[in-house]
Design a protein around this motif. Structure first.
Motif, short mmCIF file in Angstrom:
data_model
loop_
_atom_site.label_atom_id
_atom_site.label_comp_id
_atom_site.label_asym_id
_atom_site.label_seq_id
_atom_site.Cartn_x
_atom_site.Cartn_y
_atom_site.Cartn_z
N GLY B 62 0.82 -1.55 0.03
CA GLY B 62 0.00 0.01 0.12
C GLY B 62 0.81 1.17 -0.04
N ARG B 63 2.22 1.27 -0.19
CA ARG B 63 2.96 2.46 0.02
C ARG B 63 4.00 2.35 -1.17
NH1 ARG B 63 4.67 3.73 6.16
NH2 ARG B 63 3.56 2.10 7.08
N HIS B 64 4.42 3.51 -1.53
CA HIS B 64 5.47 3.57 -2.53
C HIS B 64 6.68 3.04 -1.80
CE1 HIS B 64 3.51 5.68 -5.69
NE2 HIS B 64 3.02 6.40 -4.89
N TYR B 65 7.56 2.42 -2.34
CA TYR B 65 8.85 1.95 -1.75
C TYR B 65 9.54 2.49 -0.74
CZ TYR B 65 12.32 -1.58 -1.09
OH TYR B 65 13.38 -2.27 -0.50
N ALA B 66 9.81 3.80 -1.44
CA ALA B 66 10.59 4.76 -0.54
C ALA B 66 9.84 5.11 0.72
CB ALA B 66 10.88 5.89 -1.56
N ASP B 67 8.75 4.99 0.59
CA ASP B 67 8.15 5.46 1.72
C ASP B 67 8.03 4.39 2.92
OD1 ASP B 67 7.54 7.69 0.79
OD2 ASP B 67 5.41 7.17 0.05
N LEU B 68 8.50 3.23 2.69
CA LEU B 68 8.55 2.32 3.60
C LEU B 68 9.53 2.71 4.71
CD1 LEU B 68 8.45 -0.89 1.52
CD2 LEU B 68 6.77 -0.05 2.73
N PRO B 69 9.43 2.69 6.12
CA PRO B 69 10.28 3.00 7.05
C PRO B 69 11.50 2.36 6.98
CG PRO B 69 8.24 2.21 8.12
CD PRO B 69 8.10 2.27 6.71
N ASN B 70 11.22 0.87 6.85
CA ASN B 70 12.48 -0.04 7.20
C ASN B 70 12.43 -0.95 6.08
OD1 ASN B 70 14.69 -1.61 8.05
ND2 ASN B 70 14.39 -1.53 10.25
N PRO B 71 12.44 -0.91 4.72
CA PRO B 71 12.09 -1.77 3.67
C PRO B 71 12.31 -3.11 4.08
CG PRO B 71 12.96 0.06 2.85
CD PRO B 71 13.30 0.15 4.17
N GLY B 72 13.66 -3.40 4.33
CA GLY B 72 13.96 -4.94 4.56
C GLY B 72 13.18 -5.57 5.59
N ARG B 73 12.62 -4.89 6.47
CA ARG B 73 11.71 -5.81 7.34
C ARG B 73 10.39 -6.01 6.82
NH1 ARG B 73 13.48 -4.90 12.70
NH2 ARG B 73 11.82 -6.29 13.37
N GLU B 74 10.03 -5.59 5.66
CA GLU B 74 8.52 -5.82 5.14
C GLU B 74 8.75 -6.28 3.75
OE1 GLU B 74 5.41 -2.82 6.40
OE2 GLU B 74 7.10 -1.44 6.19
N VAL B 75 9.84 -6.27 2.98
CA VAL B 75 9.95 -6.58 1.70
C VAL B 75 11.15 -7.22 1.58
CG1 VAL B 75 9.89 -5.94 -0.57
CG2 VAL B 75 8.43 -4.53 0.99
N GLY B 76 11.56 -8.33 1.10
CA GLY B 76 12.66 -9.06 0.75
C GLY B 76 13.04 -8.93 -0.68
N VAL B 77 14.17 -8.52 -0.98
CA VAL B 77 14.44 -8.15 -2.40
C VAL B 77 15.79 -8.91 -2.82
CG1 VAL B 77 14.88 -6.31 -4.11
CG2 VAL B 77 13.35 -5.86 -2.17
N LEU B 78 15.65 -9.65 -4.11
CA LEU B 78 17.08 -10.08 -4.73
C LEU B 78 16.81 -9.96 -6.06
CD1 LEU B 78 19.39 -11.80 -4.82
CD2 LEU B 78 18.15 -13.82 -4.74
N LEU B 79 17.49 -8.85 -6.55
CA LEU B 79 17.46 -8.62 -8.10
C LEU B 79 18.38 -9.05 -8.90
CD1 LEU B 79 16.19 -4.75 -8.01
CD2 LEU B 79 14.88 -6.81 -8.12
N ASP B 80 19.53 -9.25 -8.33
CA ASP B 80 20.77 -9.89 -9.10
C ASP B 80 21.96 -10.34 -8.06
OD1 ASP B 80 22.67 -10.40 -10.49
OD2 ASP B 80 22.88 -8.51 -11.57
N ALA B 81 21.86 -11.62 -7.89
CA ALA B 81 22.81 -12.41 -7.22
C ALA B 81 24.03 -12.09 -7.20
CB ALA B 81 22.45 -13.97 -7.05
#
Lengths: 270, 299
Positions: B62-81
Motif C-alpha cells: 500500500g505504499r511507495h517503496y521509498a515510503d517504507l520506513p525500514n523496507p528490509g523488514r517488510e519486503v525481501g528483495v533479490l534483484l541480482d545475486a
C-alpha cells in the motif's frame, strides 16, 4: 554446501497484526557505512598499508635523520603523509563500490533514500579524516619521545595547536575530495585514477604553467586548489589565504560535488 | 501485496516497460514470465525505487517503496545475486544487512543455516562463490528481515536441481503462511510448478495474466483420433475452434469433457483425449510472445 534438509522453516507470518517497523535512524546508517568502509578486502589492505608505511617512515626518521631533525613535526609528517595520500582512496571506494561492486542494489533497497546513504558516507569520511590526524599526532608524539631518547636529545615539540587544527582541516578536506570524485565518477578504477591526476599530476603542471605564464601566476592562488591548500600545512593562514581556499575550493570541490550529487539522485542503480 | 499500475519506463524512444498493470496477492506465488529483455527486471527495479518510472506507479503493502520506513523488514528483495561486494565475506554481507535493519546479528547465522551454506563457506569472500552460492546468500539477505513480501528476479539461476527444489518449497511455505511472492523467470517449467498466478510479459507489455488454472484452461484440449476430419467437422459444428496439431491430432479450444461428448455424438472413436496443459503452457508462452519475441515463430 550442506545437504539440503527437509522443508526449511520460514518464520514469515503476514497479514494483520504485523507492526510497521520504526524508521531506520540516521545513526544506524552512519554506523553501517563506517563498518562498510573497513570490512572489505580493499578496506582492510588500505588500513594495513597506512599502518605499515607510517611504521616504516617513523623508523626511518629515527634511523636516518640527523639529531637536529628528531622533531615532532617530522614524526607527525612520517605518519600523517601516508594517511593524507591513502585515506581519500577509502572515501572514494566507499562510494564507488556501490556501483562498481554493485552492492548499491542492496544498499539502496535497504535504505531507499540515496541522500541519506551519501550523507552518511560523507560524514564518516570527515570523521575518519579528523580522527586519523589525531592518531597520527599521538603516535608521532610517541615516536618523538622514543626517537629523542635514542638520539640522546631533548624532544622538540614544534607543532602548534593552530597548525594541528589546520592540518586536521586539510585532511578532512582531502577525504572530501575523495568523496567528491567517488560521487562524480562512480567507478572505482576511474575515480582512483582521477584522484592521482587531481592530487599528483595537476599540481606540478600548474606550477610549471605559473613559471611560463604571468596571468596564471597572478590567478593561481585563486584558481589552483592545491596551491591554496599549501598554507594549511604550515599552520598559519591569513584572511587572504582563507579567501583563496574558499574560491578555489568552490571551483574544484563544491561545484563538482554538486554535479555529482545531482547525477546520483537521477541515475539508475543497476 | 504488490500493486503495479500503468507503469512505463522509456529509454530514449525504447519502451522497456509499457503500461504494465498487475497485482501480486498475499498467500500466492505470482510468476512474472517473459523472454530475455522483456522488461521483467526493469519493472522490478522500478518497484523498489532503483530506477525512476517514466509514468505510472508501483506500491508495496500500500505504499511507495521509498515510503517504507525500514523496507528490509517488510519486503525481501533479490534483484541480482551477482551484485554483492566481492571483497566481503558472506557472513559479513548478512551482518551488514542485519545491522541496517536493526536486527540482532545472531540472525546472520540462522540465515546461513537456512539457505544451506556451511559456516566455512560463509567465512569465504563472495569473490570465491559460485552463482548458486551467491543466489543462496542473496535469498538469505532477502529473508533476514522476516518480510511479508518477496521480490525475486530469476532466483533459480545457477541453483542445482536440489537447490531449485529447495527454493520452490521455501517460496511455497512462505506464500502458504500468507506472504506475497513475486518471482520472475524466463524458464517456463520453473514458473509452472510453483506459481499460482501468472503475469506474462513480452517487449515491455503484458500479454497475458491470470491464475495458472485459467491460463491452462485457455490452452485447450488435445484429441487424437483416426477420423480427425469427421471429428473436426463435428467440433466446428458445435461452435468450438479446432486446429490441426499433427496427422491424427487436433487441438481444440474447449474442455476435454465437451470434446468427448461431441465425439460420442458424432460416433468418432478417440485414441487419446487430454487437457493440453504442461506442453500447453509452453505453447501458450510461445504463442503469446511470438509477435514480440526476438526469434519470431520458428514454424
Amino acid at each position: 554446501m550442506t545437504t539440503l534438509t527437509a522443508t526449511p522453516e520460514v518464520a514469515a507470518v503476514a497479514g494483520p497484526g504485523r507492526e510497521t517497523p520504526a524508521r531506520i535512524p540516521f545513526t544506524r546508517v552512519l554506523q553501517v557505512e563506517l563498518i562498510k568502509m573497513v570490512d572489505t578486502r580493499s578496506g582492510f589492505w588500505l588500513m594495513i598499508g597506512i599502518a605499515a608505511s607510517a611504521l616504516i617512515a617513523t623508523g626511518a626518521v629515527i634511523a636516518f635523520a640527523p639529531d637536529d631533525q628528531i622533531v615532532y613535526d617530522n614524526f607527525g609528517a612520517a605518519i600523517g603523509v601516508p594517511m593524507v595520500f591513502l585515506l581519500p582512496v577509502m572515501a572514494i571506494l566507499s562510494v564507488t563500490s556501490e556501483w562498481s561492486q554493485r552492492s548499491g542494489l542492496t544498499t539502496f533497497t535497504l535504505v531507499p533514500h540515496r541522500n541519506r546513504v551519501l550523507a552518511a558516507k560523507a560524514i564518516v569520511a570527515m570523521v575518519v579524516g579528523a580522527v586519523s590526524i589525531g592518531v597520527a599526532l599521538a603516535i608521532g608524539a610517541l615516536g618523538n619521545v622514543i626517537g629523542a631518547g635514542i638520539a640522546g636529545v631533548d624532544p622538540v615539540w614544534d607543532i602548534s595547536l593552530s597548525q594541528a587544527l589546520t592540518l586536521t582541516f586539510a585532511n578532512v578536506m582531502n577525504l572530501m575530495i575523495g568523496f567528491m570524485l567517488g560521487v562524480l565518477i562512480r567507478n572505482s578504477p576511474g575515480a582512483v585514477v582521477g584522484y592521482f591526476v587531481y592530487g599528483f599530476v595537476l599540481p606540478p603542471l600548474t606550477m610549471l604553467l605559473a613559471e611560463l605564464n604571468g596571468w596564471w601566476k597572478d590567478a593561481q592562488p585563486w584558481l589552483d586548489f592545491n596551491f591554496a591548500q599549501g598554507p594549511l600545512y604550515d599552520g598559519q593562514m591569513n584572511g587572504t589565504e582563507w579567501a583563496h581556499l574558499a574560491v578555489s575550493g568552490s571551483i574544484w570541490l563544491l561545484l563538482p560535488l554538486a554535479v555529482g550529487l545531482y547525477l546520483v539522485r537521477r541515475s539508475e542503480v543497476k | 501485496m504488490i500493486e503495479v499500475s500503468h507503469l512505463s519506463r522509456t529509454y530514449g524512444g525504447l519502451h522497456a516497460v509499457d503500461d504494465v498493470t498487475f497485482t501480486a496477492r498475499p498467500g500466492r506465488v505470482t510468476g512474472f514470465l517473459g523472454p530475455n529483455g522483456a522488461g521483467k527486471s526493469t519493472t522490478m527495479r522500478v518497484m523498489v525505487g532503483l530506477t525512476p518510472a517514466s509514468s505510472g506507479s508501483a506500491t508495496v503493502l500500500g505504499r511507495h517503496y521509498a515510503d517504507l520506513p525500514n523496507p528490509g523488514r517488510e519486503v525481501g528483495v533479490l534483484l541480482d545475486a551477482s551484485a554483492q561486494h566481492a571483497g566481503r565475506t558472506g557472513r559479513e554481507t548478512l551482518r551488514i544487512a542485519a545491522l541496517t535493519m536493526g536486527l540482532p546479528t545472531a540472525r546472520t547465522d540462522e540465515m546461513i543455516d537456512l539457505v544451506g551454506l556451511t559456516p566455512t563457506e560463509a567465512s569465504r569472500r563472495v569473490k570465491n562463490y559460485s552463482l548458486g552460492m551467491r543466489q543462496r546468500l542473496g535469498i538469505a539477505t532477502a529473508l533476514i528481515g522476516d518480510p511479508e513480501v518477496l521480490i525475486l528476479d530469476e532466483p533459480a539461476n545457477g541453483l542445482d536441481p536440489a537447490g531449485i527444489r529447495w527454493m520452490r518449497d521455501l517460496l511455497r511455505g512462505f506464500a502458504d503462511q500468507g506472504g506475497t511472492v513475486l518471482l520472475s523467470s524466463h524458464l517456463l517449467h520453473e514458473i509452472e510448478v510453483i506459481a499460482d498466478d501468472l503475469v506474462v510479459i513480452g517487449q515491455g507489455r503484458i500479454v497475458a495474466q491470470g491464475t495458472k488454472a485459467e491460463l491452462l484452461a485457455a490452452a485447450g484440449t488435445l484429441v487424437r483420433s483416426t477420423a480427425t476430419t469427421e471429428l473436426s467437422q463435428a467440433l466446428t459444428a458445435s461452435g468450438v475452434t479446432v486446429s490441426r496439431s499433427g496427422p491424427d491430432l487436433l487441438r481444440v479450444d474447449a474442455e476435454p469433457d465437451l470434446v468427448g461428448k461431441v465425439a460420442l455424438a458424432a460416433g468418432v472413436a478417440l485414441t487419446e483425449l487430454r487437457a493440453a496443459d504442461g506442453a500447453g503452457l509452453e505453447e501458450m508462452f510461445l504463442d503469446l510472445t511470438a509477435d514480440t519475441a526476438r526469434e519470431g515463430v520458428a514454424a
